[in-house]
Design a protein around this motif. Structure first.
Motif, PDB file in Angstrom:
ATOM      1  N   GLY A  11       0.787  -1.232   0.000  1.00  9.70           N
ATOM      2  CA  GLY A  11       0.000   0.000   0.000  1.00  9.70           C
ATOM      3  C   GLY A  11       0.816   1.277   0.000  1.00  9.70           C
ATOM      4  N   GLY A  12       1.769   1.404   0.907  1.00 12.67           N
ATOM      5  CA  GLY A  12       2.570   2.621   1.005  1.00 12.67           C
ATOM      6  C   GLY A  12       3.415   2.897  -0.231  1.00 12.67           C
ATOM      7  N   PRO A  13       4.229   1.931  -0.657  1.00  7.52           N
ATOM      8  CA  PRO A  13       5.029   2.162  -1.868  1.00  7.52           C
ATOM      9  C   PRO A  13       4.185   2.411  -3.115  1.00  7.52           C
ATOM     10  CG  PRO A  13       5.907   0.312  -0.649  1.00  7.52           C
ATOM     11  CD  PRO A  13       4.607   0.691   0.001  1.00  7.52           C
ATOM     12  N   PHE A  14       3.025   1.758  -3.188  1.00  9.92           N
ATOM     13  CA  PHE A  14       2.170   1.957  -4.351  1.00  9.92           C
ATOM     14  C   PHE A  14       1.649   3.391  -4.406  1.00  9.92           C
ATOM     15  CE2 PHE A  14      -2.026   1.457  -6.508  1.00  9.92           C
ATOM     16  CZ  PHE A  14      -1.514   1.192  -7.759  1.00  9.92           C
ATOM     17  N   ALA A  15       1.229   3.924  -3.271  1.00 11.43           N
ATOM     18  CA  ALA A  15       0.757   5.312  -3.226  1.00 11.43           C
ATOM     19  C   ALA A  15       1.886   6.273  -3.558  1.00 11.43           C
ATOM     20  CB  ALA A  15       0.186   5.627  -1.848  1.00 11.43           C
ATOM     21  N   ASP A  16       3.074   6.011  -3.038  1.00 12.00           N
ATOM     22  CA  ASP A  16       4.233   6.853  -3.321  1.00 12.00           C
ATOM     23  C   ASP A  16       4.558   6.856  -4.810  1.00 12.00           C
ATOM     24  OD1 ASP A  16       6.431   8.507  -2.673  1.00 12.00           O
ATOM     25  OD2 ASP A  16       7.753   6.754  -2.630  1.00 12.00           O
ATOM     26  N   MET A  17       4.540   5.680  -5.414  1.00 13.64           N
ATOM     27  CA  MET A  17       4.866   5.572  -6.830  1.00 13.64           C
ATOM     28  C   MET A  17       3.790   6.228  -7.702  1.00 13.64           C
ATOM     29  SD  MET A  17       5.276   2.243  -9.226  1.00 13.64           S
ATOM     30  CE  MET A  17       3.528   2.110  -9.393  1.00 13.64           C
ATOM     31  N   ALA A  71      -1.768  17.954  -6.340  1.00 16.36           N
ATOM     32  CA  ALA A  71      -1.585  16.866  -5.379  1.00 16.36           C
ATOM     33  C   ALA A  71      -2.887  16.503  -4.665  1.00 16.36           C
ATOM     34  CB  ALA A  71      -0.509  17.231  -4.364  1.00 16.36           C
ATOM     35  N   GLY A  72      -3.682  17.498  -4.279  1.00 22.03           N
ATOM     36  CA  GLY A  72      -4.932  17.219  -3.575  1.00 22.03           C
ATOM     37  C   GLY A  72      -5.926  16.459  -4.437  1.00 22.03           C
ATOM     38  N   SER A  73      -6.104  16.897  -5.660  1.00 22.81           N
ATOM     39  CA  SER A  73      -7.039  16.235  -6.577  1.00 22.81           C
ATOM     40  C   SER A  73      -6.577  14.825  -6.908  1.00 22.81           C
ATOM     41  CB  SER A  73      -7.176  17.034  -7.870  1.00 22.81           C
ATOM     42  OG  SER A  73      -7.706  18.302  -7.611  1.00 22.81           O
ATOM     43  N   ASP A  74      -5.296  14.685  -7.179  1.00 24.01           N
ATOM     44  CA  ASP A  74      -4.774  13.369  -7.534  1.00 24.01           C
ATOM     45  C   ASP A  74      -4.807  12.413  -6.348  1.00 24.01           C
ATOM     46  OD1 ASP A  74      -4.416  14.132 -10.122  1.00 24.01           O
ATOM     47  OD2 ASP A  74      -2.295  14.609  -9.895  1.00 24.01           O
ATOM     48  N   SER A  75      -4.574  12.934  -5.154  1.00 27.10           N
ATOM     49  CA  SER A  75      -4.663  12.101  -3.959  1.00 27.10           C
ATOM     50  C   SER A  75      -6.096  11.608  -3.766  1.00 27.10           C
ATOM     51  CB  SER A  75      -4.205  12.880  -2.732  1.00 27.10           C
ATOM     52  OG  SER A  75      -4.379  12.114  -1.567  1.00 27.10           O
ATOM     53  N   GLY A  76      -7.070  12.482  -3.983  1.00 24.71           N
ATOM     54  CA  GLY A  76      -8.467  12.074  -3.888  1.00 24.71           C
ATOM     55  C   GLY A  76      -8.835  11.031  -4.923  1.00 24.71           C
ATOM     56  N   LEU A  77      -8.351  11.220  -6.146  1.00 25.19           N
ATOM     57  CA  LEU A  77      -8.603  10.243  -7.197  1.00 25.19           C
ATOM     58  C   LEU A  77      -7.952   8.908  -6.866  1.00 25.19           C
ATOM     59  CD1 LEU A  77      -9.738   9.581  -9.998  1.00 25.19           C
ATOM     60  CD2 LEU A  77      -7.603  10.454 -10.963  1.00 25.19           C
TER      61      LEU A  77
END
Length: 105
Positions: free
Chosen positions: A16-22, A32-38
């Motif tokens: 989970g963590g590395p996947f979100a980072d990548m 960053a906010g919009s992409d994090s929500g997506l």
């Protein structure tokens, strides 16, 4: 039942963590906010789809029977199905591109 579930949870936690980072590494700071929500929406959709497919495998194996032995066999089949899927995902991670520096940093 505890050992396989803990192992699957450990594997998901490591991914989970590395996947979100990548996934968010090359996102411009302004987006960053919009992409994090997506990203979070896609993750929740994946969790819901995975739960639905796992339930489908389980209930197709039991046929709705309340018999404990049938449910135990179905649960074992589901654990193998989920574990196999996670093993394939783990193997496919080696084909992902290498980590690059973030544009935001």
């Amino acid at each position: 039942m505890t050992v396989p579930v803990v192992l699957i949870g450990f594997g998901l936690g490591m991914v989970g963590g590395p996947f979100a980072d990548m996934a968010l590494a090359k996102v411009p700071h302004g987006n960053a906010g919009s992409d994090s929500g997506l990203f979070n929406t896609a993750m929740h959709l994946g969790i819901a789809l995975g739960t639905a497919l796992t339930s489908l495998v389980f209930f197709s194996a039991t046929g709705g029977s309340p018999d404990g032995a049938i449910n135990r066999e179905a649960f074992t089949a589901v654990l193998w199905w989920v574990g196999g899927t996670l093993a394939v995902m783990w193997a496919l991670m080696f084909f992902l591109p290498e980590h690059t520096k973030s544009q935001a940093g």
